[in-house]
Design a protein around this motif. Structure first.
Motif, short mmCIF file in Angstrom:
data_model
loop_
_atom_site.label_atom_id
_atom_site.label_comp_id
_atom_site.label_asym_id
_atom_site.label_seq_id
_atom_site.Cartn_x
_atom_site.Cartn_y
_atom_site.Cartn_z
N THR A 89 0.77 -1.13 0.04
CA THR A 89 0.16 0.10 -0.20
C THR A 89 0.83 1.28 -0.03
O THR A 89 1.72 1.47 0.89
CB THR A 89 -0.93 0.02 1.21
N ARG A 90 0.49 2.19 -0.86
CA ARG A 90 0.96 3.53 -0.88
C ARG A 90 -0.26 4.48 -0.61
O ARG A 90 -1.11 4.45 -1.19
CB ARG A 90 1.79 3.96 -2.17
N THR A 91 -0.14 5.18 0.70
CA THR A 91 -1.21 6.01 0.93
C THR A 91 -1.03 7.54 0.65
O THR A 91 0.09 8.25 0.99
CB THR A 91 -1.36 5.79 2.45
N VAL A 92 -1.81 8.16 -0.15
CA VAL A 92 -1.59 9.60 -0.70
C VAL A 92 -3.24 10.21 -0.15
O VAL A 92 -4.20 9.82 -0.48
CB VAL A 92 -1.62 9.40 -2.20
N LEU A 93 -2.61 11.44 0.20
CA LEU A 93 -3.88 12.40 0.34
C LEU A 93 -4.05 13.12 -0.80
O LEU A 93 -2.98 13.95 -1.27
CB LEU A 93 -3.39 13.52 1.57
N LYS A 94 -5.17 13.10 -1.37
CA LYS A 94 -5.63 14.00 -2.81
C LYS A 94 -6.76 14.89 -2.79
O LYS A 94 -7.43 14.86 -1.65
CB LYS A 94 -5.73 12.77 -3.72
N SER A 95 -7.03 15.79 -3.51
CA SER A 95 -8.12 16.76 -3.55
C SER A 95 -8.39 16.62 -5.05
O SER A 95 -7.72 16.21 -5.91
CB SER A 95 -7.68 18.09 -3.01
N HIS A 96 -9.51 16.93 -5.30
CA HIS A 96 -10.17 17.03 -6.81
C HIS A 96 -10.60 18.73 -7.11
O HIS A 96 -11.13 18.97 -7.87
CB HIS A 96 -11.50 16.26 -7.03
N SER A 97 -9.81 19.29 -6.22
CA SER A 97 -10.03 20.91 -6.37
C SER A 97 -8.81 21.15 -7.52
O SER A 97 -7.96 20.65 -7.88
CB SER A 97 -9.84 21.71 -5.11
N THR A 98 -8.97 22.77 -7.87
CA THR A 98 -7.79 23.21 -8.58
C THR A 98 -6.99 24.12 -7.86
O THR A 98 -7.39 25.11 -7.41
CB THR A 98 -8.51 23.87 -9.75
N PRO A 99 -5.60 24.16 -7.84
CA PRO A 99 -4.83 22.95 -8.18
C PRO A 99 -5.09 21.50 -7.49
O PRO A 99 -5.27 21.67 -6.10
CB PRO A 99 -3.20 23.25 -8.33
N PRO A 100 -5.12 20.58 -8.22
CA PRO A 100 -5.22 19.28 -7.22
C PRO A 100 -4.16 18.88 -6.21
O PRO A 100 -2.93 19.25 -6.46
CB PRO A 100 -5.50 18.24 -8.17
N LEU A 101 -4.35 18.36 -5.15
CA LEU A 101 -3.31 18.01 -4.37
C LEU A 101 -3.06 16.33 -4.45
O LEU A 101 -3.87 15.85 -4.47
CB LEU A 101 -3.77 18.22 -2.80
N SER A 102 -1.68 16.23 -4.23
CA SER A 102 -1.35 14.98 -4.02
C SER A 102 -0.04 14.91 -3.17
O SER A 102 0.90 15.13 -3.67
CB SER A 102 -1.00 14.37 -5.73
N LEU A 103 -0.39 14.35 -2.00
CA LEU A 103 0.62 14.37 -0.96
C LEU A 103 0.71 13.17 -0.33
O LEU A 103 -0.15 12.32 0.34
CB LEU A 103 0.20 15.24 0.21
N GLU A 104 1.98 12.44 -0.56
CA GLU A 104 2.02 11.13 0.10
C GLU A 104 2.22 10.96 1.45
O GLU A 104 3.19 11.68 2.05
CB GLU A 104 3.47 10.31 -0.95
N LEU A 105 1.60 10.04 1.94
CA LEU A 105 1.54 10.10 3.71
C LEU A 105 2.29 8.77 4.00
O LEU A 105 3.14 9.24 5.08
CB LEU A 105 0.02 10.07 4.00
#
Length: 751
Positions: free
Chosen positions: A459-475
């Motif tokens: 498992t790779r756990t990532v915090l994301k968003s669908h806003s602009t700009p999108p967030l992609s932060l590996e936790l």
């Protein structure tokens, strides 16, 4: 001389073969080391993290774990960075002083952690509730009000509803005056109550546990409840032999209907006008306690929504009821020639809509029902299966849902997250990686934690968003390095062709860590054909659960999801309807197909095990296919669906009960047994009553068939503690002795 050499070669070969078939303590040690309880958070860490969202939507926290302990971390939406949640050393000292015990910073004794806001955490310790101020590190004990199990206060605070002597009463909070609402209540005909799933009655005339249930309308003017009518209901019985201080069995009873029964607990909907005390009882809608009519209050006074999954599960209706007029208006009706298994609805009255998930058009999709004109609009369409709606935002005009099978060329069981824009109907993929995505959405619907994995990819756990700009932060990433020390072997996915000769079905294979392709391994089928679920792992966590220990004992283990199981098309699922006795045909075909590709699989030595509905599979396998399946362990099985709880067989075998129930019964097929069969059951299993296991034993005896039986007298449907350990050893050794063909070892520990 040639004959002497030949004889010596034969003897040598025989000795080598015997030696190859021996089992050693080291094999058991590898099996034990692979048990879930011995690897979860001991050898492998962070394989399935879950978020704790801030109540004020300001961020989230999560826990990272390793061999040294737990670390509490947070992400603030403003900084978009991972930071320590708290000073764990400081909190450990405070807790040590407060709890009068030594607390380690790496092992804080906190449960039910709640992220109240950026400055406050709430958690429990041994049932006590605490609030921690993250600025001052002051710890405050919170008083939790005692739960009111047997009374309910109205939303406006003016009345308290309660029951006494089986009738419903109201008490004024202003002056304490009491009003009696119902007058016909008596024992076995009881107002303001319900019958719980596991309401056990001790002795022949014992009392069932006290229950209470009412639902107030939002304006406090109406009450909805039920009359629980037990007058004609029949009980199932159990004998508890497992209590050390008793020298005769304790009789236990519980009300539970079987398929086709009419003498069951009835739930009769009843409503009360709080101002007048007028009663409106809906006798024409009384249902069983396993499937009562469901109600949801409208914001309009005196109006309630009523959903009825009609017995037989081939029709569902949604009504809007006006209690003042005592009228019902049909809003929606769905029917099916088979069963309606994957239907749900959510009412959005201020939107004027009902969001429905349904398989009505062949795949589980989303629909929008208009509450005014009753028109139904499909929101999604396509050859894929929507699992769950995770968030609905009417103001911003989007819906988040997870689904499987939409992405071409991928495993159809891999789950992905999608965003549906209501204005355009566009469906957008938010999790593009070719893997399974276990997603947790924030309360405001803007962020989500994504656990990305496959059965072979940690498992790779990532915090994301669908806003602009999108967030992609590996936790986090799974730390599986500890598995290397035991040479742990992950399962290998496979595909086969189903019994229709064209449909691809999916499964997985587990091999021993010391696998030798030159050897021949017997095969064990771990079966649960549902049909309400599927069993082949699609993520990293489920790949680690249960099958590797069997493989370490010298077996090839498989799971496969054949035609008739859940998660794909309605047509795929329908294959098992009224035909569950044929669910194992795909398993047999898959094993044979695998055997033709893999010479190390010995398809002349095939065993099977399963629990509950999987136990039915295991028992059925050696009776339906006695020349193919040679050894079976069937635990806590529903060997005859006519003896099961009513709703499950009626959903998948139909109602009323017909000859198909008889045809698929293991009990009626007892004469077919050729191989080795171990049947087990918990003695006080109130979920799947042990009576079917005893009835199968009786049928096997009458058929003069040799079999083995193990009853765990004090256990329910799931075996616990030392009893589960005992059963685990018994099941392992049953296959070691009868499928592997060697003398098993009993003296070993499971830790």
């Amino acid at each position: 001389m040639f004959r002497i050499y030949l004889s010596l070669l034969i003897i040598l070969f025989s000795l080598q073969n015997i030696q190859a078939q021996q089992i050693a303590k080291a094999d058991y040690q590898r099996a034990v080391a692979s048990l879930w309880g011995n690897i979860n958070n001991k050898k492998v860490f962070n394989h399935n993290p879950q978020p704790i969202w801030a109540q004020d939507s300001s961020g989230m926290l999560f826990v990272s774990q390793n061999r040294l302990g737990r670390t509490y971390l947070k992400v603030n939406w403003k900084s978009k960075k991972i930071e320590p949640l708290l000073d764990q050393d400081r909190l450990a000292k405070i807790l040590s002083d407060s709890l009068k015990t030594t607390v380690k910073a790496s092992d804080l004794p906190i449960q039910n952690l709640n992220y109240k806001d950026a400055k406050h955490l709430v958690f429990t310790n041994l049932g006590r509730l605490f609030e921690l101020d993250l600025e001052t590190y002051s710890l405050k004990r919170l008083n939790r009000p005692a739960p009111a199990f047997f009374e309910s206060k109205s939303p406006d605070g003016k009345w308290i509803a309660y029951t006494d002597k089986y009738n419903l009463y109201l008490k004024s909070t202003a002056d304490g005056s009491i009003r009696q609402l119902s007058t016909k209540g008596e024992r076995l005909y009881e107002y303001g109550t319900f019958y719980g799933w596991s309401d056990i009655i001790e002795g022949e005339n014992g009392e069932r546990p006290r229950r209470f249930s009412v639902r107030w309308s939002p304006d406090s003017k109406w009450i909805q409840t039920y009359v629980t009518d037990l007058r004609v209901a029949k009980k199932m019985y159990l004998l508890d032999w497992g209590q050390d201080d008793l020298y005769k069995p304790k009789l236990l009873g519980y009300y539970r209907g079987s398929p086709g029964d009419t003498d069951m607990v009835r739930m009769i909907p009843v409503f009360y006008n709080v101002a007048t005390g007028a009663e409106y009882q809906k006798n024409h809608l009384q249902g069983t306690h396993t499937n009562p009519i469901q109600y949801e209050w409208s914001k309009t006074s005196g109006v309630v929504y009523q959903e009825n999954a009609i017995r037989g599960y081939q029709a569902v209706e949604l009504h809007r009821c006006d209690l003042t007029k005592q009228s019902e208006e049909l809003l929606y009706r769905e029917t099916s020639p088979t069963n309606i298994d994957n239907y749900s609805s959510e009412i959005f009255e201020d939107w004027g809509k009902v969001l429905i998930t349904s398989e009505r058009d062949g795949w589980k999709q989303l629909y929008l029902l208009d509450l005014k004109d009753k028109s139904l609009k499909p929101l999604t369409n396509g050859a894929y299966y929507i699992n769950q709606v995770l968030h609905v935002d009417k103001a911003k005009g989007f819906i988040l849902f997870n689904a499987q099978g939409k992405e071409a060329g991928r495993n159809p069981y891999y789950q992905h997250l999608y965003k549906l824009t209501l204005a355009t109907g566009k469906v957008e993929l938010l999790t593009p990686e070719n893997a399974n995505h276990d997603v947790f959405v924030s309360p405001d619907g803007l962020y989500f934690m994504d656990n990305i994995s496959t059965p072979t990819q940690p498992t790779r756990t990532v915090l994301k968003s669908h806003s602009t700009p999108p967030l992609s932060l590996e936790l986090l990433k799974t730390d599986a390095s500890g598995l290397d020390s035991i040479k742990y072997r992950l399962p290998e996915p496979f595909t086969a062709i189903g019994k229709d000769g064209k449909t691809t079905i999916y499964g997985a294979i587990w091999k021993p860590s010391n696998f030798d392709p030159q050897k021949k391994y017997p095969v064990i089928d771990n079966s649960y054909t549902g049909p309400h679920t599927f069993t082949t792992p699609r993520n990293y966590t489920t790949a680690l659960w249960s099958n590797q220990p069997f493989a370490e004992l010298g077996f090839i283990v498989i799971t496969v999801d054949g035609l008739g199981t859940a998660g794909r098309s309605k047509a795929f699922h329908n294959v098992s309807y009224k035909n569950m006795g044929k669910n194992l045909e795909d398993h047999r075909l898959a094993i044979l197909q695998l055997g033709r590709k893999n010479p190390w699989m010995d398809t002349t030595r095939v065993g099977i095990f399963g629990h509950s509905a999987g136990g039915y599979d295991a028992g059925h396998a050696v009776l339906e296919y006695p020349d193919f399946y040679k050894v079976a362990v069937a635990s806590s099985a529903d060997h005859d669906f006519r003896m099961e709880k009513d709703w499950w067989p009626e959903m998948y075998m139909g109602w009323p009960v017909d000859s198909t129930y008889h045809q698929v019964s293991n009990i009626t097929m007892a004469k077919n047994l050729k191989g080795k069969l171990l049947i087990t059951h918990g003695g006080i299993d109130e979920n799947v009553n042990p009576s079917a296991t005893f009835k199968l034993a009786e049928a096997l005896i009458r058929a003069n068939k040799e079999f083995d039986m193990l009853i765990l007298p004090s256990q329910k449907h799931g075996y616990q503690g030392i009893y589960n350990d005992y059963f685990t050893k018994k099941r392992w050794n049953y296959f070691v002795e009868h499928l592997l063909g060697v003398e098993p070892i009993w003296e070993f520990e499971l830790k």
